[in-house]
Design a protein around this motif. Structure first.
Motif, PDB file in Angstrom:
ATOM      1  N   ASP A   9       0.855  -1.200   0.000  1.00 13.69           N
ATOM      2  CA  ASP A   9       0.000   0.000   0.000  1.00 13.69           C
ATOM      3  C   ASP A   9       0.887   1.245   0.000  1.00 13.69           C
ATOM      4  O   ASP A   9       0.547   2.281   0.565  1.00 13.69           O
ATOM      5  N   ASP A  13       7.360   3.553   4.386  1.00 12.13           N
ATOM      6  CA  ASP A  13       8.157   2.386   4.782  1.00 12.13           C
ATOM      7  C   ASP A  13       8.067   1.286   3.741  1.00 12.13           C
ATOM      8  O   ASP A  13       9.037   0.560   3.484  1.00 12.13           O
ATOM      9  N   ASP A  14       6.910   1.176   3.071  1.00 15.99           N
ATOM     10  CA  ASP A  14       6.795   0.216   1.959  1.00 15.99           C
ATOM     11  C   ASP A  14       7.855   0.505   0.900  1.00 15.99           C
ATOM     12  O   ASP A  14       8.469  -0.417   0.351  1.00 15.99           O
ATOM     13  N   ASN A  38      -2.348   2.717   3.211  1.00 13.87           N
ATOM     14  CA  ASN A  38      -1.778   3.992   3.685  1.00 13.87           C
ATOM     15  C   ASN A  38      -2.353   5.173   2.901  1.00 13.87           C
ATOM     16  O   ASN A  38      -2.639   6.233   3.438  1.00 13.87           O
ATOM     17  N   HIS A  80       2.180   8.918   7.081  1.00 10.27           N
ATOM     18  CA  HIS A  80       3.155   8.932   5.973  1.00 10.27           C
ATOM     19  C   HIS A  80       3.099  10.205   5.131  1.00 10.27           C
ATOM     20  O   HIS A  80       3.918  10.386   4.236  1.00 10.27           O
ATOM     21  N   LEU A 122       2.505  -6.203   2.419  1.00  9.66           N
ATOM     22  CA  LEU A 122       2.939  -5.044   3.219  1.00  9.66           C
ATOM     23  C   LEU A 122       1.787  -4.089   3.528  1.00  9.66           C
ATOM     24  O   LEU A 122       2.012  -3.001   4.081  1.00  9.66           O
ATOM     25  N   MET A 148       3.529  -8.462   6.744  1.00  8.26           N
ATOM     26  CA  MET A 148       3.593  -7.437   7.776  1.00  8.26           C
ATOM     27  C   MET A 148       2.138  -7.280   8.206  1.00  8.26           C
ATOM     28  O   MET A 148       1.338  -6.647   7.513  1.00  8.26           O
ATOM     29  N   ASN A 157      -1.226  -0.303  16.902  1.00  6.26           N
ATOM     30  CA  ASN A 157      -0.724   1.051  16.595  1.00  6.26           C
ATOM     31  C   ASN A 157      -1.818   1.961  16.045  1.00  6.26           C
ATOM     32  O   ASN A 157      -1.593   3.143  15.806  1.00  6.26           O
ATOM     33  N   GLU A 163      -3.260  -3.524  14.702  1.00  7.17           N
ATOM     34  CA  GLU A 163      -2.231  -2.958  13.819  1.00  7.17           C
ATOM     35  C   GLU A 163      -2.920  -2.500  12.535  1.00  7.17           C
ATOM     36  O   GLU A 163      -3.911  -3.089  12.098  1.00  7.17           O
ATOM     37  N   PHE A 164      -2.385  -1.491  11.872  1.00  9.34           N
ATOM     38  CA  PHE A 164      -3.072  -0.819  10.764  1.00  9.34           C
ATOM     39  C   PHE A 164      -3.511  -1.765   9.648  1.00  9.34           C
ATOM     40  O   PHE A 164      -4.670  -1.715   9.206  1.00  9.34           O
ATOM     41  N   ASN A 165      -2.614  -2.602   9.135  1.00  9.33           N
ATOM     42  CA  ASN A 165      -2.951  -3.418   7.960  1.00  9.33           C
ATOM     43  C   ASN A 165      -4.136  -4.337   8.213  1.00  9.33           C
ATOM     44  O   ASN A 165      -4.978  -4.532   7.344  1.00  9.33           O
ATOM     45  N   TRP A 188       3.811  -5.668  14.247  1.00 10.77           N
ATOM     46  CA  TRP A 188       4.366  -4.322  14.483  1.00 10.77           C
ATOM     47  C   TRP A 188       5.269  -4.288  15.710  1.00 10.77           C
ATOM     48  O   TRP A 188       6.174  -3.459  15.804  1.00 10.77           O
ATOM     49  N   PRO A 238       8.446  -1.276   9.638  1.00 13.58           N
ATOM     50  CA  PRO A 238       7.768  -2.587   9.682  1.00 13.58           C
ATOM     51  C   PRO A 238       7.830  -3.348   8.358  1.00 13.58           C
ATOM     52  O   PRO A 238       8.083  -4.564   8.346  1.00 13.58           O
ATOM     53  N   ASP A 239       7.609  -2.644   7.250  1.00  9.67           N
ATOM     54  CA  ASP A 239       7.625  -3.359   5.971  1.00  9.67           C
ATOM     55  C   ASP A 239       9.032  -3.800   5.556  1.00  9.67           C
ATOM     56  O   ASP A 239       9.208  -4.946   5.111  1.00  9.67           O
TER      57      ASP A 239
HETATM   58  O1  RIB Z   1       1.145  -0.947  10.905  1.00 10.48           O
HETATM   59  C1  RIB Z   1       2.210  -0.749  10.005  1.00 10.48           C
HETATM   60  C2  RIB Z   1       1.783  -1.041   8.617  1.00 10.48           C
HETATM   61  O2  RIB Z   1       0.760  -0.133   8.234  1.00 10.48           O
HETATM   62  C3  RIB Z   1       2.908  -0.832   7.596  1.00 10.48           C
HETATM   63  O3  RIB Z   1       2.714  -1.721   6.531  1.00 10.48           O
HETATM   64  C4  RIB Z   1       2.693   0.573   7.133  1.00 10.48           C
HETATM   65  O4  RIB Z   1       3.180   0.792   5.810  1.00 10.48           O
HETATM   66  C5  RIB Z   1       1.197   0.653   7.145  1.00 10.48           C
HETATM   67  O5  RIB Z   1       0.726   0.064   5.927  1.00 10.48           O
END
Ligand code: RIB
Ligand code: CA
Length: 308
Positions: A9, A13-14, A38, A80, A122, A148, A157, A163-165, A188, A238-239
């Protein structure tokens, strides 16, 4: 040579994760598939194409799911940036994605290279969930699925639990975690504990050359988010640490085989990866959960990729 597909996404960090894989001579990235997460999917496509071109690669970038399976979308511009790449003024337009939807590409390549591909995810798991629904046979066709996703220690987070994903599309994650695929989860917690770069680390990365400078500079918004929200000095990756585990499993220093389920209905816990560390559910283990990584080994990989 390791055959790989990266589903992303494309946030800041990706992009570093893409540099790690694209600059590794022992990795053959067959395709980059993009999912909404993201940033909106179309923006993720542009960010992935820009990063790919920066690496001198011609790997096809395919557009994918532009929303979660059933929920309203949640983006991460607060993490981001508005463009997902730190808002440093990069020319992130005009890229042309390859023909073919990401879901079809995942299915086609899995069938073309049965048992050979390491799939690295990711972002939210929407593309993979749709591929599994479209072609259930692919569940047995990937060599590894390194995600991830979630957290091994329960520390979220986005919410205290998620966690976001996984939070963005819990229904998709539930399909994937129930699929029987050879799942490896880099949560994460691993990023927070073992893949955080300090400002000094970032300066060292930036000094390695144009790709190092890029990887450091695009974290401008993430640095602020880490300072004010996740209380990290610098920024976590993280990615990239997930791609590092996919490329070199020895990066993962602690891995446990556990039953993991995804919460899809909780008001406080939707998107939580519920890891049964004590075996109290009696369910069979379905995920190799990475709980720790070798920070020095990871940083060395990152430096090698950025110094080329
Ligand atoms: O929680 C971290 C993840 O969420 C990472 O993949 C970051 O890029 C966001 O997509
Ligand atoms: Ca991501």
């Amino acid at each position: 040579m390791q055959r790989m597909i990266i589903d992303t996404d494309t946030g800041s960090d990706d992009a570093v994760a893409l540099v790690l894989a694209l600059m590794d001579d022992d990795v053959d990235v067959l395709a980059i598939t993009v999912v909404s997460g993201n940033v909106p999917m179309e923006m993720g496509v542009q960010n992935a194409i820009y990063t790919r071109d920066l690496c001198g690669s011609t790997v096809p970038v395919h557009a994918g799911a532009d929303r979660p399976l059933v929920r309203e979308h949640v983006f991460a511009h607060d993490v981001h940036g508005a463009d997902g790449m730190g808002d440093i003024g990069l020319p992130l337009t005009g890229g042309v994605p390859a023909p073919g939807h990401a879901v079809d590409v995942l299915v086609d390549l899995a069938r073309r290279f049965p048992g050979e591909i390491t799939l690295v995810t990711l972002g939210p798991l929407t593309n993979l969930a749709l591929a599994l629904r479209t072609a259930p046979d692919i569940a047995g066709l990937f060599r590894r699925v390194v995600m991830m996703a979630g957290t091994g220690d329960g520390t979220g987070n986005v919410t205290p639990a998620a966690e976001f994903n996984v939070y963005v599309d819990p229904e998709a994650a539930d399909i994937v975690f129930r699929s029987g695929m050879p799942l490896e989860m880099v949560g994460w917690d691993v990023s927070r504990n073992d893949a955080t770069l300090t400002p000094a680390d970032a300066e060292q990365l930036a000094a390695l050359g144009p790709r190092g400078e890029f990887c450091a500079a695009i974290q401008r918004r993430l640095v602020e988010f880490c300072r004010t929200v996740t209380q990290l000095d610098g920024f976590d990756l993280p990615d990239p640490v997930t791609v590092a585990v996919a490329i070199d499993p020895a990066v993962a220093t602690e891995v446990v085989h556990r039953p993991v389920a995804v919460e899809t209905t909780g008001t406080q816990t939707a998107g939580m990866t519920v890891v049964d560390h004590l075996g109290v559910t009696g369910r069979p283990a379905n995920v190799q959960v990475v709980l720790a990584a070798d920070r020095e080994r990871f940083l060395a990989m990152l430096h090698r990729a950025c110094a080329r």
